[in-house]
Design a protein around this motif. Structure first.
Motif, PDB file in Angstrom:
ATOM      1  N   VAL A 137      35.582  34.593  39.090  1.00 20.92           N
ATOM      2  CA  VAL A 137      35.130  36.285  39.372  1.00 20.92           C
ATOM      3  C   VAL A 137      36.598  36.569  38.706  1.00 20.92           C
ATOM      4  O   VAL A 137      37.517  35.736  39.074  1.00 20.92           O
ATOM      5  N   ARG A 138      36.917  37.928  38.022  1.00 18.33           N
ATOM      6  CA  ARG A 138      37.759  38.697  38.121  1.00 18.33           C
ATOM      7  C   ARG A 138      38.575  39.112  38.692  1.00 18.33           C
ATOM      8  O   ARG A 138      37.870  39.622  39.898  1.00 18.33           O
ATOM      9  N   ALA A 139      39.788  38.982  38.871  1.00 15.26           N
ATOM     10  CA  ALA A 139      40.143  39.267  40.358  1.00 15.26           C
ATOM     11  C   ALA A 139      41.190  40.106  40.564  1.00 15.26           C
ATOM     12  O   ALA A 139      42.667  39.855  39.722  1.00 15.26           O
ATOM     13  N   HIS A 140      41.510  40.979  41.562  1.00 15.19           N
ATOM     14  CA  HIS A 140      43.442  41.096  41.559  1.00 15.19           C
ATOM     15  C   HIS A 140      43.765  41.617  43.064  1.00 15.19           C
ATOM     16  O   HIS A 140      42.942  42.032  43.792  1.00 15.19           O
ATOM     17  N   PHE A 141      45.086  41.273  43.618  1.00 10.86           N
ATOM     18  CA  PHE A 141      45.323  41.488  44.695  1.00 10.86           C
ATOM     19  C   PHE A 141      45.804  42.659  44.770  1.00 10.86           C
ATOM     20  O   PHE A 141      47.060  42.864  44.240  1.00 10.86           O
ATOM     21  N   MET A 155      32.063  42.346  37.820  1.00  9.93           N
ATOM     22  CA  MET A 155      32.450  42.988  38.159  1.00  9.93           C
ATOM     23  C   MET A 155      33.402  42.679  38.494  1.00  9.93           C
ATOM     24  O   MET A 155      34.348  41.174  38.683  1.00  9.93           O
ATOM     25  N   THR A 156      35.283  43.420  38.714  1.00 12.94           N
ATOM     26  CA  THR A 156      36.809  42.823  39.749  1.00 12.94           C
ATOM     27  C   THR A 156      36.881  42.702  41.065  1.00 12.94           C
ATOM     28  O   THR A 156      36.257  44.339  41.383  1.00 12.94           O
ATOM     29  N   VAL A 157      36.697  41.846  41.552  1.00 14.18           N
ATOM     30  CA  VAL A 157      37.218  42.142  42.929  1.00 14.18           C
ATOM     31  C   VAL A 157      38.381  42.596  43.448  1.00 14.18           C
ATOM     32  O   VAL A 157      39.126  42.104  43.230  1.00 14.18           O
ATOM     33  N   TYR A 199      28.188  37.061  43.417  1.00 10.58           N
ATOM     34  CA  TYR A 199      27.658  37.982  42.748  1.00 10.58           C
ATOM     35  C   TYR A 199      28.599  39.174  42.153  1.00 10.58           C
ATOM     36  O   TYR A 199      27.729  39.840  40.887  1.00 10.58           O
ATOM     37  N   ALA A 200      29.620  39.259  42.298  1.00 14.34           N
ATOM     38  CA  ALA A 200      30.589  40.209  41.600  1.00 14.34           C
ATOM     39  C   ALA A 200      30.234  39.340  40.278  1.00 14.34           C
ATOM     40  O   ALA A 200      31.098  40.224  38.883  1.00 14.34           O
ATOM     41  N   GLU A 251      25.605  46.407  47.791  1.00 17.33           N
ATOM     42  CA  GLU A 251      24.215  46.299  46.676  1.00 17.33           C
ATOM     43  C   GLU A 251      24.938  46.543  45.364  1.00 17.33           C
ATOM     44  O   GLU A 251      25.113  47.522  44.762  1.00 17.33           O
ATOM     45  N   MET A 252      26.019  45.637  45.166  1.00 21.77           N
ATOM     46  CA  MET A 252      26.693  46.209  44.026  1.00 21.77           C
ATOM     47  C   MET A 252      26.624  46.667  43.248  1.00 21.77           C
ATOM     48  O   MET A 252      26.838  47.160  41.878  1.00 21.77           O
ATOM     49  N   ALA A 253      25.045  46.281  42.562  1.00 21.53           N
ATOM     50  CA  ALA A 253      24.698  46.238  41.396  1.00 21.53           C
ATOM     51  C   ALA A 253      24.663  47.701  40.871  1.00 21.53           C
ATOM     52  O   ALA A 253      24.762  48.276  40.391  1.00 21.53           O
TER      53      ALA A 253
END
Length: 425
Positions: A227-231, A175-177, A169-170, A138-140
């Motif tokens: 989505v905004r993402a960070h590795f 939200m950043t993944v 969803y993110a 439940e990310m929210a």
């Protein structure tokens, strides 16, 4: 408390400010940088002559082992270690026990971090329930509870449909993944980099494709979902190339690397040294050079400790059966500064990778030295040669392969919210 830091070399990578100035602190904030404030009566004055005055460091991946593994380490022990390493903000991945997949766990960690009072402890929410890679968390609710991003920790999501839905969803929640990219089937084949060294030692190898296949899939899904993402914790030169190409296409992706991957390679495994057992594994010398180039170019914008404190017994036994991980909080700064000493990275790039860049990735108002900013500050002595002795770490984890290394750039003082939380003996 009113504090004056005098005669230091103040470096703020965010604004490229670099000058010998005094810093004035009151009520937990920086109220002036420069000339003496009229009427300012300091409760404490720190003479920073010969020292670098930097924003407090921000670490994107720190396992504090609490809740669930308090016999190994706790929020108290590891935030003390963070303060000793000049780190004022740590980010905890969701793979605690219980998993950070509901607001109750977030509140528990927040409460214990406030009781410690030595650094800001931020949390990553779980991408899937119990990190099981099947049902979305439940990310929210996690965002509302204060989570700065979502992640599935070290548990890769095998099902691309689930990953796509999680990213979508993110994206709707802004939200950043945070992704640790690894193909679970290829990674399960070994414990060290697949190459000449793995063959010589007779250890199962993990091919670079275990990382690049996962990065490639996730970049396609990032492009599709927006989505905004960070590795997290890149280990191969080919992965750096993939991220560079994605950034050039305008995808909202960033990346970090561990400080230890910038210094060690497969050749540092020695005689089955379990202290060098990490995941992803140390790769080839060429990979290490390409990771350093990625930092220079800004493709890799953050350097993290990927701190994993372990019990002594966890590193005993046959190499493949030991637990992977390094206790890295107290070596993050000196290892990064060693790149500066070796002319691999310039000073401002190095400090930015530890301060304002990770702050930008997390979307937090931190990592800067400016009037009005929270007084999270690290004072660094660049001329204090010392020998790394893991047994003397403040962290409960003593598992480090850097024993005997000579470091400079020792932390002399750390201020968190204007309070002195560490002072070198």
């Amino acid at each position: 408390m009113k504090i004056r830091i005098k005669n230091g070399r103040v470096i703020d990578p965010a604004s490229q400010f670099d000058a010998r100035q005094d810093v004035y602190i009151s009520d937990g904030k920086i109220i002036a940088i420069g000339e003496q404030l009229e009427g300012f009566d300091a409760d404490k004055t720190i003479d920073a002559t010969g020292l670098i005055v930097s924003p407090g460091l921000i670490d994107l991946s720190v396992r504090v082992r609490e809740p669930g593994q308090e016999h190994t380490a706790t929020i108290l022990t590891e935030t003390k270690a963070a303060a000793a390493g000049g780190i004022t903000t740590v980010c905890v991945p969701p793979d605690t026990a219980p998993v950070i997949d509901n607001p109750t766990v977030v509140e528990l960690i927040d409460d214990r971090a406030k009781k410690s009072g030595r650094s800001m402890v931020l949390t990553m929410g779980a991408m899937t329930q119990n990190l099981g890679s099947e049902l979305l968390a439940e990310m929210a609710r996690l965002k509302a509870a204060g989570c700065v991003g979502i992640s599935n920790g070290l548990s890769p999501i095998k099902n691309s449909v689930i990953m796509q839905r999680a990213m979508s969803y993110a994206a709707t929640l802004d939200m950043t993944v945070f992704i640790t990219a690894s193909d679970p089937w290829l990674q399960s084949q070994g414990c060290v980099h697949e190459g000449a060294v793995s063959s010589r030692l007779g250890l199962g190898g993990i091919a670079e494709s275990a990382e690049t296949i996962a990065v490639s899939r996730d970049l396609i899904l990032i492009e599709q979902t927006g989505v905004r993402a960070h590795f997290h914790n890149l280990s191969t030169g080919k992965a750096v190339k993939l991220i560079r190409e994605a950034q050039n296409r305008g995808l909202p992706v960033t990346a970090d690397v561990s400080a230890h991957h910038l210094h060690l390679s497969e050749h540092d495994l020695g005689n089955y040294d379990a202290l060098s057992h990490v995941l992803p594994p140390f790769r080839s010398i060429r990979d290490r050079e390409q990771l350093q180039q990625g930092v220079r170019d800004g493709v890799i914008s953050a350097i993290s400790s990927h701190h994993q404190p372990l019990d002594k017994d966890d590193k005993l036994g046959p190499f493949a059966e030991t637990k992977p991980g390094i206790s890295g909080l107290e070596t993050l700064l000196p290892l990064t500064m060693k790149l500066v000493e070796d002319d691999e990275v310039n000073l401002h790039t190095a400090l930015a990778a530890l301060t304002c860049n990770p702050a930008d990735i997390l979307g937090i108002n931190s990592g800067q030295l400016k009037v009005g900013a929270v007084a999270d500050i690290c004072l660094i002595d660049p001329d204090s040669e010392y020998e790394c002795q893991p047994l003397n770490f403040v962290s409960a984890g003593k598992n480090s392969p850097f024993e005997g290394w000579l470091f400079n750039h020792q932390v002399s003082h750390t201020l968190f919210h204007g309070r002195l939380v560490h002072e070198r003996d």
